[in-house]
Design a protein around this motif. Structure first.
Motif, PDB file in Angstrom:
ATOM      1  N   TRP A 110      -2.728  46.377  10.253  1.00  0.00           N
ATOM      2  CA  TRP A 110      -3.044  46.326   8.952  1.00  0.00           C
ATOM      3  C   TRP A 110      -2.526  47.761   8.304  1.00  0.00           C
ATOM      4  CZ3 TRP A 110      -5.188  42.423   6.378  1.00  0.00           C
ATOM      5  CH2 TRP A 110      -6.084  41.371   6.842  1.00  0.00           C
ATOM      6  N   ASP A 111      -2.506  48.802   9.073  1.00  0.00           N
ATOM      7  CA  ASP A 111      -2.139  50.031   8.431  1.00  0.00           C
ATOM      8  C   ASP A 111      -0.650  50.297   9.138  1.00  0.00           C
ATOM      9  OD1 ASP A 111      -2.997  50.304  11.339  1.00  0.00           O
ATOM     10  OD2 ASP A 111      -4.091  51.994  11.005  1.00  0.00           O
ATOM     11  N   SER A 112       0.152  49.323   9.098  1.00  0.00           N
ATOM     12  CA  SER A 112       1.415  49.621   9.859  1.00  0.00           C
ATOM     13  C   SER A 112       2.113  50.420   8.753  1.00  0.00           C
ATOM     14  CB  SER A 112       2.099  48.568  10.261  1.00  0.00           C
ATOM     15  OG  SER A 112       1.625  48.047  11.420  1.00  0.00           O
ATOM     16  N   THR A 113       3.096  51.468   8.768  1.00  0.00           N
ATOM     17  CA  THR A 113       3.607  52.178   8.164  1.00  0.00           C
ATOM     18  C   THR A 113       4.856  52.758   8.546  1.00  0.00           C
ATOM     19  OG1 THR A 113       1.593  53.045   6.763  1.00  0.00           O
ATOM     20  CG2 THR A 113       3.674  54.097   6.262  1.00  0.00           C
ATOM     21  N   PRO A 114       6.193  52.191   8.051  1.00  0.00           N
ATOM     22  CA  PRO A 114       6.524  51.269   6.857  1.00  0.00           C
ATOM     23  C   PRO A 114       5.921  49.871   7.244  1.00  0.00           C
ATOM     24  CG  PRO A 114       8.376  51.883   7.801  1.00  0.00           C
ATOM     25  CD  PRO A 114       7.519  53.143   8.442  1.00  0.00           C
ATOM     26  N   PRO A 115       5.686  49.177   6.363  1.00  0.00           N
ATOM     27  CA  PRO A 115       5.494  47.639   6.857  1.00  0.00           C
ATOM     28  C   PRO A 115       6.774  47.012   7.401  1.00  0.00           C
ATOM     29  CG  PRO A 115       6.109  47.701   4.527  1.00  0.00           C
ATOM     30  CD  PRO A 115       5.954  49.216   5.185  1.00  0.00           C
ATOM     31  N   CYS A 116       6.486  46.056   8.388  1.00  0.00           N
ATOM     32  CA  CYS A 116       7.588  45.549   9.123  1.00  0.00           C
ATOM     33  C   CYS A 116       8.317  44.300   8.192  1.00  0.00           C
ATOM     34  CB  CYS A 116       7.039  44.962  10.385  1.00  0.00           C
ATOM     35  SG  CYS A 116       8.342  44.124  11.499  1.00  0.00           S
ATOM     36  N   THR A 117       9.644  44.560   8.317  1.00  0.00           N
ATOM     37  CA  THR A 117      10.392  43.459   7.366  1.00  0.00           C
ATOM     38  C   THR A 117      11.180  42.670   8.014  1.00  0.00           C
ATOM     39  OG1 THR A 117      11.933  44.906   7.091  1.00  0.00           O
ATOM     40  CG2 THR A 117      10.483  44.840   5.458  1.00  0.00           C
ATOM     41  N   CYS A 118      11.545  41.368   8.009  1.00  0.00           N
ATOM     42  CA  CYS A 118      12.200  40.455   8.658  1.00  0.00           C
ATOM     43  C   CYS A 118      13.075  39.317   7.522  1.00  0.00           C
ATOM     44  CB  CYS A 118      11.566  39.686   9.718  1.00  0.00           C
ATOM     45  SG  CYS A 118       9.928  38.682   9.179  1.00  0.00           S
ATOM     46  N   THR A 119      13.833  38.634   7.676  1.00  0.00           N
ATOM     47  CA  THR A 119      14.721  37.635   7.062  1.00  0.00           C
ATOM     48  C   THR A 119      15.034  36.365   7.756  1.00  0.00           C
ATOM     49  OG1 THR A 119      15.676  39.542   5.791  1.00  0.00           O
ATOM     50  CG2 THR A 119      16.755  37.451   5.441  1.00  0.00           C
ATOM     51  N   ILE A 120      14.539  35.491   6.987  1.00  0.00           N
ATOM     52  CA  ILE A 120      14.967  34.030   7.460  1.00  0.00           C
ATOM     53  C   ILE A 120      15.612  33.259   6.656  1.00  0.00           C
ATOM     54  CG2 ILE A 120      13.809  31.552   8.208  1.00  0.00           C
ATOM     55  CD1 ILE A 120      11.134  33.092   9.010  1.00  0.00           C
ATOM     56  N   ASN A 121      16.835  32.664   7.368  1.00  0.00           N
ATOM     57  CA  ASN A 121      17.858  32.052   6.390  1.00  0.00           C
ATOM     58  C   ASN A 121      17.599  30.646   6.553  1.00  0.00           C
ATOM     59  OD1 ASN A 121      19.194  34.428   5.576  1.00  0.00           O
ATOM     60  ND2 ASN A 121      20.385  34.543   7.464  1.00  0.00           N
ATOM     61  N   PHE A 122      17.913  29.828   5.583  1.00  0.00           N
ATOM     62  CA  PHE A 122      17.236  28.332   5.816  1.00  0.00           C
ATOM     63  C   PHE A 122      18.324  27.683   4.809  1.00  0.00           C
ATOM     64  CE2 PHE A 122      14.388  30.050   2.568  1.00  0.00           C
ATOM     65  CZ  PHE A 122      14.478  28.950   1.603  1.00  0.00           C
ATOM     66  N   THR A 123      18.484  26.435   4.807  1.00  0.00           N
ATOM     67  CA  THR A 123      19.370  25.572   3.957  1.00  0.00           C
ATOM     68  C   THR A 123      18.360  24.292   3.396  1.00  0.00           C
ATOM     69  OG1 THR A 123      21.016  25.908   5.451  1.00  0.00           O
ATOM     70  CG2 THR A 123      21.502  23.880   3.806  1.00  0.00           C
TER      71      THR A 123
END
Length: 375
Positions: A110-123
């Protein structure tokens, strides 16, 4: 010893000498009323009221089965076809698979700093023509647990200043923190979904953001009746919530949920949507709206897209799953093939029973089944 009584007394059914009467005890010679358990002689108590009772014959039952079948089957087909015409696309971004772009964020806290980010590509193989609704979905999350459902203070959420500083005991153990009252208190608010989802269209390696509307996602009654900010200067929520503290799992206080005053504090629509608890452990909640801008073009054209996720909400600890759903709607709401299947099933069963009973009646109905009773 012989007992003598008059003929009139014999006709009345009892002598005047105090002989016992069944069900009523002894009747004295003073002419007292006869006690009896017999109901009054009325049409209601004696069950003589006029009544109608259907007589189930082949001429009444068979048409009923066929009529139900002929009505339900077309309705079910119409509902089923309408449901199948609804466009829906779902992405599971939990990240349990090693190949998932969000696998690196699986054990986020809950207190992760900075927040983890991810990107998912789709069609998208097919265009989404009408307005598109973006949902987030959770699995194995029991919002219907009794203590969880009760862990809130509706008076506090309705803007009552006394409840703001003295929350209900139903909010324990999320009632106070560091000797300060929590606003909003309770387990429901403390576990609010806080992933951030952003949608982009990819055209010739150029990412174009899709406008996501964050207002209009909550019920009108919730937004305008059940949830209110504390009374006072509505333009200074920091002062209104002075003396309170944020929920334990929140990264920021309630008066910083949004930059717009009419969507901040207790009337923040993301917060309101989350506070309406789900009945089943697998559910979806409305996150954003994508409005159609041009009637000549679809809302989301077929093609390549990417979903950017700020992965803040941990679900791996309880084997939960997270999803993003894009969906259109029809006159009957969202995609739900069950209702159409149910109508078709009931109609088919009724029609089948009608055919079976018709065959049985045609084959055996003319037989004389009455038995000859000898004198």
């Amino acid at each position: 010893m012989a007992v003598n009584y008059s003929a009139k007394e014999e006709a009345d059914g009892h002598p005047s000498g105090g002989v016992g009467v069944p069900g009523g005890g002894a009747v004295g010679g003073g002419g007292g009323a006869v006690k009896t358990r017999k109901p009054d002689n009325t049409a209601f108590k004696q069950q003589r009221l006029p009544a109608w009772q259907p007589i189930l014959t082949a001429g009444t039952v068979l048409p009923a089965f066929f009529i139900i079948g002929l009505i339900f089957i077309p309705i079910g087909i119409g509902i089923f076809v309408t449901s199948n015409n609804i466009r829906e696309y779902e992405i599971d971004y939990t990240g349990t698979e090693p190949s998932s772009p969000c696998n690196k964020c699986l054990n986020v806290s809950w207190d992760s700093t900075p927040p983890c980010t991810c990107t998912i590509n789709f069609t998208l193989e097919h265009s989404f023509e009408s307005n598109v609704f973006m949902y987030y979905g959770l699995s194995n999350f029991y919002q219907n647990h009794r203590r969880y459902v009760k862990s809130r203070d509706d008076s506090q959420l309705n803007g009552d200043n006394s409840s703001l500083l003295n929350p209900s005991k139903e909010c324990e153990p999320y009632r106070t923190n560091e000797d300060k009252p929590i606003a909003p208190c309770g387990a429901i608010a403390n576990s609010m979904f806080n992933d951030t989802l952003e949608l982009y269209r990819i055209d010739n390696d150029t990412r174009t953001p899709i406008p996501l509307i964050k207002k209009g996602i909550a019920w009108w009654t919730d937004k305008n009746v059940k949830f209110r900010n504390p009374t006072g200067d509505g333009n200074n929520l920091t002062a209104l919530f002075q003396g309170t503290t944020k929920p334990v799992n929140w990264p920021k206080p309630v008066y910083m949920l949004d930059s717009e005053p009419d969507n901040n504090g207790f009337i923040n629509e993301d917060f309101i949507v989350w506070m309406r608890t789900a009945a089943l452990p697998t559910f979806r909640k409305l996150y954003r709206l994508i409005e159609r801008k041009n009637n000549l073009q679809p809302t989301l054209q077929a093609g390549r897209y990417s979903l950017d996720i700020a992965y803040n909400y941990p679900v791996h600890s309880f084997d939960g799953r997270k999803r993003m759903i894009l969906s259109t709607i029809s006159w009957m709401g969202g995609k739900n093939p069950f209702l159409g299947i149910a109508y078709i099933t009931v109609g088919s069963i009724c029609f089948f029973l009608g055919v079976v009973l018709l065959i049985i009646h045609h084959k055996y109905g003319n037989r004389n089944t009455s038995a000859d009773i000898p004198n």
